[in-house]
Enzyme design. Structure first.
Site, PDB file in Angstrom:
ATOM      1  N   GLY A 102       5.538   4.177  10.063  1.00  0.00           N
ATOM      2  CA  GLY A 102       4.755   5.412  10.111  1.00  0.00           C
ATOM      3  C   GLY A 102       4.533   5.844  11.540  1.00  0.00           C
ATOM      4  N   SER A 103       3.373   6.434  11.796  1.00  0.00           N
ATOM      5  CA  SER A 103       3.133   7.039  13.112  1.00  0.00           C
ATOM      6  C   SER A 103       2.726   5.997  14.156  1.00  0.00           C
ATOM      7  CB  SER A 103       2.042   8.100  12.987  1.00  0.00           C
ATOM      8  OG  SER A 103       0.838   7.496  12.580  1.00  0.00           O
ATOM      9  N   GLU A 121       8.046  13.682  18.451  1.00  0.00           N
ATOM     10  CA  GLU A 121       8.706  13.729  17.148  1.00  0.00           C
ATOM     11  C   GLU A 121       8.178  14.924  16.346  1.00  0.00           C
ATOM     12  OE1 GLU A 121       7.765  10.361  14.567  1.00  0.00           O
ATOM     13  OE2 GLU A 121       9.879  10.269  14.010  1.00  0.00           O
ATOM     14  N   LYS A 177       0.893  -1.177   0.000  1.00  0.00           N
ATOM     15  CA  LYS A 177       0.000   0.000   0.000  1.00  0.00           C
ATOM     16  C   LYS A 177       0.920   1.213   0.000  1.00  0.00           C
ATOM     17  CE  LYS A 177      -2.007   2.918   2.170  1.00  0.00           C
ATOM     18  NZ  LYS A 177      -1.711   4.358   1.917  1.00  0.00           N
ATOM     19  N   CYS A 233      12.834   8.891  10.209  1.00  0.00           N
ATOM     20  CA  CYS A 233      12.451   8.301  11.502  1.00  0.00           C
ATOM     21  C   CYS A 233      13.634   8.286  12.461  1.00  0.00           C
ATOM     22  CB  CYS A 233      11.877   6.918  11.302  1.00  0.00           C
ATOM     23  SG  CYS A 233      12.805   5.928  10.175  1.00  0.00           S
ATOM     24  N   GLU A 235       7.629   0.027  12.650  1.00  0.00           N
ATOM     25  CA  GLU A 235       8.752   0.968  12.712  1.00  0.00           C
ATOM     26  C   GLU A 235       8.121   2.349  12.804  1.00  0.00           C
ATOM     27  OE1 GLU A 235      10.932   3.553  12.051  1.00  0.00           O
ATOM     28  OE2 GLU A 235      11.558   2.881  10.062  1.00  0.00           O
ATOM     29  N   THR A 252      -1.130   5.093  14.032  1.00  0.00           N
ATOM     30  CA  THR A 252      -1.493   4.142  12.984  1.00  0.00           C
ATOM     31  C   THR A 252      -0.904   2.770  13.295  1.00  0.00           C
ATOM     32  OG1 THR A 252      -1.475   5.969  11.415  1.00  0.00           O
ATOM     33  CG2 THR A 252      -1.496   3.773  10.483  1.00  0.00           C
ATOM     34  N   GLY A 253       0.295   2.761  13.836  1.00  0.00           N
ATOM     35  CA  GLY A 253       0.930   1.488  14.209  1.00  0.00           C
ATOM     36  C   GLY A 253       0.073   0.701  15.177  1.00  0.00           C
TER      37      GLY A 253
END
Ligand code: NAD
Length: 483
Positions: free
Chosen positions: A230-231, A386, A177, A286, A252, A234-235
């Protein structure tokens, strides 16, 4: 201005196709203007992509190949990407905002993953376990099957290459995706698949919104393994979806990584680490060096040096930076640019001092000045969260224990660095720092070969290195009773 095709399709079961959700405008971060359209997948497209990947996986034609043959195809895909670098790089710059030379580095990095994991394909060996003379026992590693890979926008090609090449090398089939902000250049992996005779269904690429296609893919019952970068928010939803289907996932999730700078460090050399550490890709990395924790005796000298270096960076349209140099491109989007500048304003409100930068630039596009915040303290919002932008926070320490305590004081733990000429000090720090990768005297030391991943809220599982291959296989043990 580069000539970019107006419309880009998804790729399912070996063919390019439109998306069930229509089209998405892709904006140039350097101008804020749309310049291409991307087919937008819906849940039905995800079903078709997963079905194609599953059909290939069930057939055994890819996973059953002799590993050296799979490895050759994977390597060829990397070569193919490199051969088209002149064509791909300006498109990557247009969609992601990064300088052209950084886009080229990203494409070379992407190709390198295919080289490395192509070479590793035939090294995934089992072992024989002694059980006495009445048994023969051995293990094998079998590919999970369908690997779903949800890709962030900061390194769209490199992040896809990182997971895709390892998954293909061990015989998985993959549904990617792509990120909705910069999905275009992922298409060249589909071209590579066709050019290198990857079997149909081994690679399926679709762009869709996270909440639609992303969520549908993460929750799909025929997905056997998930990789996400990603964030944190969302993780967590992806890990929850994976848990409901009882499939493993690799997360990650970024970081708030710190470099500890002792008073015996080579401060001039360190400026180059800061340049790469926080201004490469406009800080949207990241593992960015988002905090510098410096010994108080050298604090002022270092802050002045970093501020001067930051002020020397030319900020502009990535297409105008073909060569490596002191320059920086746009941030990816209006939202990210606004979010970063709001965090800087908040830091000032909480008592940080702007040593340089800090302002949105007065021009179209998503440009933020290279920023240095001094007098940051560990409890400030900017020291904990972050930014994902070109903003460095500088904190002070008196002694080694305090430095380690500050470095470990965020919920994250992706990477950390220590800069000193004292080996004992460096070794001590490398044991005490809670992070998946420690850099001593060079930020970003390491490479595709070295395992990478987080402690704490930076996620779990490892990408890169031989460790990553184990994400895509499960171990089977065969125990044989002998007569
Ligand atoms: P995000 O986590 O929302 O998106 C990353 C990917 O996940 C995209 O492909 C997106 O479509 C997909 N996604 C979003 N919601 C989903 C869902 N519910 N289910 C499945 N997939 C979903 O990140 P973002 O909005 O692009 O960026 C926000 C923040 O994330 C950044 O400020 C940064 O802190 C962090 N980030 C970190 C990295 C990293 O390398 N660790 C990369 C990008 C973003």
């Amino acid at each position: 201005m580069t000539d970019v095709p107006g419309y880009w399709q998804n790729f399912i079961d070996g063919s390019f196709c439109d998306g069930g959700s229509g089209r998405l405008a892709v904006l140039d971060p350097a101008t804020g203007e749309p310049f291409a359209e991307q087919a937008l997948a819906d849940a039905k497209d995800v079903d078709r992509a997963v079905a194609a990947a599953k059909a290939l996986s069930d057939s055994g034609t890819w996973s059953g190949l002799r590993p050296v043959e799979r490895g050759r195809i994977v390597r060829k895909m990397g070569d193919y990407i490199l051969e088209r670098i002149d064509e791909i790089a300006p498109i990557l710059t247009r969609e992601a905002g990064k300088p052209l030379w950084e886009a080229r580095l990203e494409i070379e990095g992407a190709a390198r993953y295919f080289e490395y994991y192509g070479n590793q394909a035939e090294t995934v060996e089992g072992r024989s376990i002694p059980l006495g003379q009445s048994y023969f026992d051995f293990t094998t590693h079998e590919p999970f099957g369908v690997s779903a890979q949800i890709i962030p926008w900061n390194y769209p090609m490199e992040m896809t290459a990182r997971s895709l090449s390892a998954a293909l090398a061990v015989g998985c089939s993959v549904v990617v995706k792509t990120p909705e902000l910069d999905p275009l250049t992922n298409r060249f992996f589909a071209d590579a698949a066709l050019a290198c005779d990857l079997p149909k269904g081994a690679l399926n690429l679709l762009c869709g919104l996270g909440k639609d296609a992303g969520a549908a893919l993460a929750a799909h019952p025929d997905v056997n393994q998930i990789v996400f970068t990603g964030s944190v928010a969302t993780g967590i939803s992806i890990a929850s979806a994976a848990a409901r289907n009882v499939v493993p996932c690799i997360l990650e999730l970024g970081g708030k990584s710190a470099a500890i700078v002792h008073d015996d460090a080579d401060l001039d050399a360190f400026l180059s680490d800061v340049r790469w550490g926080i201004y490469f890709n406009a800080g949207q990395v990241c593992s960015a060096m988002s905090r510098v924790i410096v010994q108080e005796r050298v604090h002022d000298r270092l802050v002045d040096g970093i501020a001067a270096m930051a002020e020397g960076l030319e900020v502009g349209n990535g297409l105008s930076f073909p060569n490596f140099g002191p320059n920086m491109g746009a941030m990816i989007s209006e939202d990210q640019c606004q979010r970063a500048s709001a965090m800087i304003t908040q830091a000032e409100r909480e008592g940080a001092r702007l040593a340089t930068g800090g302002r949105r630039m007065n021009r179209p596009g998503y440009f933020l000045e290279p920023t240095v915040l001094a007098e940051v303290t560990p409890e400030m919002t900017i020291a904990q969260n972050e930014v994902f932008g070109p903003a460095l926070s500088v904190l002070k320490f008196k002694d080694e224990d305090e430095a380690i305590r500050i470095a470990n004081s965020t919920p994250y733990g992706l990477v950390a660095g220590v800069f000193t000429t004292d080996l004992d000090r460096a070794m001590h720090a490398s044991k005490q720092l809670r992070a998946g990768q420690i850099f001593v005297n060079e930020w970003y030391a390491g490479g595709v070969e070295t395992p990478f991943g987080g402690f704490g809220k930076s996620g779990y599982g490892r990408e890169k290195g031989r460790e990553a291959l184990l994400n895509y296989v499960q171990t089977k043990n065969v125990a044989i009773k002998l007569r």
